[in-house]
Motif scaffolding. Structure first.
Motif, PDB file in Angstrom:
ATOM      1  N   LEU A 165      40.509  42.637  43.340  1.00  0.00           N
ATOM      2  CA  LEU A 165      41.675  43.646  43.908  1.00  0.00           C
ATOM      3  C   LEU A 165      42.595  43.193  44.961  1.00  0.00           C
ATOM      4  O   LEU A 165      43.680  43.307  45.036  1.00  0.00           O
ATOM      5  N   LYS A 166      41.599  42.367  45.631  1.00  0.00           N
ATOM      6  CA  LYS A 166      42.236  41.850  46.997  1.00  0.00           C
ATOM      7  C   LYS A 166      43.270  40.572  46.546  1.00  0.00           C
ATOM      8  O   LYS A 166      44.393  40.827  46.928  1.00  0.00           O
ATOM      9  N   ASP A 167      43.088  39.988  45.446  1.00  0.00           N
ATOM     10  CA  ASP A 167      44.148  38.861  44.902  1.00  0.00           C
ATOM     11  C   ASP A 167      45.254  39.701  44.354  1.00  0.00           C
ATOM     12  O   ASP A 167      46.365  39.233  44.476  1.00  0.00           O
ATOM     13  N   GLU A 168      44.969  40.890  43.687  1.00  0.00           N
ATOM     14  CA  GLU A 168      45.955  41.621  43.148  1.00  0.00           C
ATOM     15  C   GLU A 168      47.068  42.463  44.243  1.00  0.00           C
ATOM     16  O   GLU A 168      48.199  42.443  43.993  1.00  0.00           O
ATOM     17  N   LYS A 169      46.359  42.591  45.149  1.00  0.00           N
ATOM     18  CA  LYS A 169      47.265  43.130  46.206  1.00  0.00           C
ATOM     19  C   LYS A 169      47.751  42.119  47.520  1.00  0.00           C
ATOM     20  O   LYS A 169      48.329  42.503  48.388  1.00  0.00           O
TER      21      LYS A 169
END
Lengths: 175, 615
Positions: A165-169
């Motif tokens: 999720l961090k990568d996506e954001k």
């Protein structure tokens, strides 16, 4: 008296409110397992009918979440069996729900897209815990696995999902 | 769980919870279900009320039934007592007592008489004819005079026995003596039967004739009208033709050609299960599909044994095939019929002859094996029909099959499929296009009976291969190569298995050998337009299987030559009938080097048997 209790006593308005509340929860689970909108539709429809006919037999209103999810999982399992190309005649006594998640990707659901990046055995515990907000005990009951297994899977899922999720954001993980 | 984990959990929950989009279709499902639920609730209330009403009524029925049962028992007991005392029935006894009479054994004085009954011979079977000439009563002794004609001496008619019964009392029971046997073989003899306890008012005599303890016939002799009725005639009247046809329809499946193998132990047992399944469906009127699909093993065995001997291995058929598999549910074993819409069916078209003899009904009947397509297109009149003879006896002690099969013959084809003009034209066209194209069978609109064309084909062994999308019957001297693991599911339309071998046959009296491969492809979706094109144009080579009901379209047209290899490509719907008109199709491709009847027969036979396994 909450909607579950009222629905158990035959209050149709409460029943209506109750199932609408579970709409996205049912759909996300069904689509995660079946990866196909038509199949998810069928599974949910069967589940709603089953809930409607049996909710009065439920002993404990608090068990509704797990109970209904178990029905949904079983309906998904039925559909997978029906779609299976070779009928397995040596049916397993106990269903391995993790194994039953369909491999083929035939939907455009974003949540499924995220969860599909996790190992198969982590996907259901993740959606149940983070999305459906079920307790570890409930998850263990629905998936028929020990609570310890649920916890260890959640631990693995947490780390991996956080990174995904961090990568996506981008750098927005902390705010 | 440390704070770091809690933070992660909050972060994950927040991000996942944003994804609560639901497709419109699902939205509609929930919204409509709310309305539908109201309707279901109303239905539920109506149902509950009707159940309540039926519960209230039941005790009244019980009382009435109890009364009726007690009365019947009392009446039957009194009647038996009355008849044992020589009265016709209970009412005569009551009348006698009412008139002040006493209930005592009767020793009547019989009036002399000489009643001529008949000089006509009655055929009682086994080549025996019988005349019941007359009844005489003289000096209080009654005698029945018979003349017996024996057309052909036989060990079967040894120890002939004559039993005369009236009002459930045996008046005479006489077996031929040894010295009389010689006379029996002398073709004609007269027989006097002395009737003990003959009553003045006896009107009916039942004459039962047996040989070697087997009943030949029972004659009902009316002394007043002098009519003689052969018992079997009455037995025939007991039969309901509609009911009999249902049983014969089911029993015709005993002759159904499973996997081209008529003699194997497995096939015989599978046929018995087919019959049992048909009986369950027809006789016991099971409407629920689930019930139709699952049959408990013990019950099926009882059912099988109620109509035939059941030499099964502990009641379990161990082979799996396209018809049924074994499953265990809740600790019980079940046969499961795999294809509810594709299992073979049979219909008894007519009962051509029926006779009754020695407790056995001998029936000649005509039947056929229609597919679902034949039912739908009302084509039953045009498909192959068979005739067979079966001997049945009535079961009295089972709740299952009413009839037990004592003997069944082998079905004979009495009317081939009607080869229409269209078919002939199609054949001609094919021949014009390519001289070496295999002809008649592949252009038939129905699958062909391979036995009529090439003995080589019928002598082949056929095996079963189950894989993705299909269940295949293939020649066992061919080999199977799975391209990839079919269980894992290849991509749509990909090749997944190949069956290869050499088709050895006869063509114009000469042995031909053709390399042959049969390729199976993953199911793929055809659009409505593609399906319309196939179904409306019906390309040459279209085959509808009588056994599976599936129609196969040869999408490559007439056999094509590709690098000296002939190639024929067939597809068939799996029948999903989607709203947009699309459907999944399964595809099979035949490639061979030398066209021959043998090749054509293999293609047709396999297409006739091919079933989709997954839908």
């Amino acid at each position: 008296m909450n909607d579950i209790e009222k629905a158990m006593k035959g209050d149709s308005e409460a029943f209506n409110r109750l199932i609408l509340e579970y709409k996205s929860k049912f759909y996300k689970t069904a689509i995660l397992v079946l990866k196909n909108e038509d199949d998810a539709y069928d599974a949910i429809q069967e589940t709603l009918i089953s809930i409607y006919h049996n909710i009065s037999k439920l002993n404990n209103p608090e068990a509704f979440g797990g109970w209904s999810k178990r029905i949904l999982m079983n309906k998904c399992y039925d559909i997978i069996q029906k779609n299976k190309k070779v009928v397995d005649i040596t049916q397993k006594a106990q269903i391995d729900y993790d194994e039953m998640i369909v491999d083929k990707y035939d939907c455009e659901d974003e949540l499924v897209g995220i969860l599909d990046k996790l190992d198969k055995d982590l996907q259901l515990v993740t959606i149940f815990y983070y999305y459906d907000e079920m307790s570890v005990g409930q998850i263990a009951e629905v998936l028929n696995i020990p609570e310890g297994t649920v916890k260890s899977r959640l631990s693995r899922a947490r780390t991996k999902l956080y990174d995904i999720l961090k990568d996506e954001k981008g750098d927005g993980a902390n705010g | 769980m440390d704070n770091n984990d809690k933070e992660k959990d909050i972060f994950i929950k927040y991000n996942l919870s944003k994804h609560n989009e639901v497709p419109e279709k699902i939205d509609n499902l929930f919204n409509n279900f709310v309305k539908e639920e109201e309707r279901m609730k109303e239905e539920k209330i109506v149902k509950e009320e009707s159940e309540k009403k039926s519960k209230i009524k039941w005790p009244m029925y019980k009382k009435a039934l109890g009364f009726a049962a007690c009365f019947t028992i009392l009446f039957a007991g009194a009647h038996i007592y009355a008849t044992s005392q020589g009265y016709d029935n209970i009412f005569f006894l009551i009348k006698h007592v009412a008139e002040g009479g006493k209930v005592t054994d009767k020793n009547e004085i019989l009036s002399d008489r000489d009643i001529t009954i008949s000089y006509n011979s009655i055929d009682i079977g086994k080549g025996i004819k019988l005349q019941v000439n007359k009844l005489t009563v003289k000096d209080n002794e009654a005698k029945l005079y018979l003349v017996v004609d024996i057309e052909k001496a036989s060990e079967e008619i040894n120890k002939m026995n004559f039993k005369v019964i009236s009002d459930n009392k045996i008046l005479c029971d006489e077996t031929m003596k040894n010295e009389e046997q010689t006379d029996v073989f002398a073709s004609r003899f007269e027989k006097e039967l002395v009737l003990k306890d003959f009553k003045e008012d006896t009107k009916i005599l039942n004459l039962c004739i047996t040989a070697n303890n087997l009943e030949l016939s029972t004659l009902k002799i009316n002394l007043e009208t002098k009519e003689i009725e052969v018992d079997g005639e009455k037995e025939l009247e007991k039969i309901s033709e509609i009911e009999l046809k249902k049983y014969l329809s089911a029993f015709a499946l005993l002759d159904y050609d499973i996997a081209g193998d008529h003699n194997s132990y497995e096939s015989n047992n599978e046929r018995k299960l087919l019959v049992a399944g048909a009986l369950k469906r027809e006789m016991f009127n099971k409407a629920n599909t689930q019930e139709l699909a699952y049959f408990e093993i013990d019950e099926m065995n009882e059912l099988v044994q109620s109509f035939t001997e059941a030499p099964m291995d502990n009641g379990i058929i161990k082979t799996e095939n396209w018809l049924f598999s074994l499953e265990t549910k809740n600790g019980k074993q079940y046969y499961k019929f795999n294809q509810m819409d594709g299992y073979p069916t049979a219909i008894c078209l007519s009962v051509d002859d029926i006779t009754y003899e020695n407790g056995l009904y001998s029936i000649k009947y005509t039947y056929c094996y229609p597919t679902m397509n034949d039912y739908a297109s009302d084509n039953i009149e045009n498909i192959d029909r068979y005739t067979n003879t079966i001997k049945l006896k009535i079961n009295t002690n089972t709740e299952y099959s009413k009839y037990y099969i004592e003997e069944i013959g082998i079905g004979k084809l009495v009317k081939g499929k009607e080869k229409t003009e269209e078919t002939n034209n199609s054949t001609n066209n094919t021949t014009n296009n390519t001289q070496s194209t295999p002809t008649p069978a592949s252009t038939s609109t129905n699958d062909i009976d391979v036995s009529k064309i090439d003995n080589y084909t019928t002598s082949m062994n056929w095996g079963q291969y189950r894989s993705a999308g299909l269940k295949v019957t293939y020649p066992t001297d061919f080999t199977i190569t799975e391209t990839t693991n079919p269980n894992k599911g290849n991509s749509s339309g990909e090749l997944y298995a190949t069956i290869s071998g050499t088709a050895v046959g006869k063509e114009n009296g000469e042995i031909t050998r053709s390399d042959m491969t049969i390729e199976f492809y993953e199911p793929e979706t055809y659009t409505k337009e593609q399906l319309d094109y196939l179904e409306n144009s019906k390309p040459a080579g279209t085959i509808t299987s009588n056994k599976t009901g599936k129609t196969w379209y040869r999408i490559e047209g007439v056999a094509t030559l590709e690098n000296s290899i002939y190639c024929e490509e067939y597809v068939s719907r799996v029948g999903l009938n989607r709203e947009d008109g699309s459907d999944v199709v399964v595809k099979v491709v035949f490639k061979y080097s030398i066209p021959s009847y043998k090749v054509t027969n293999i293609m047709n036979y396999m297409l006739g048997e091919l079933r989709s396994a997954s839908y």
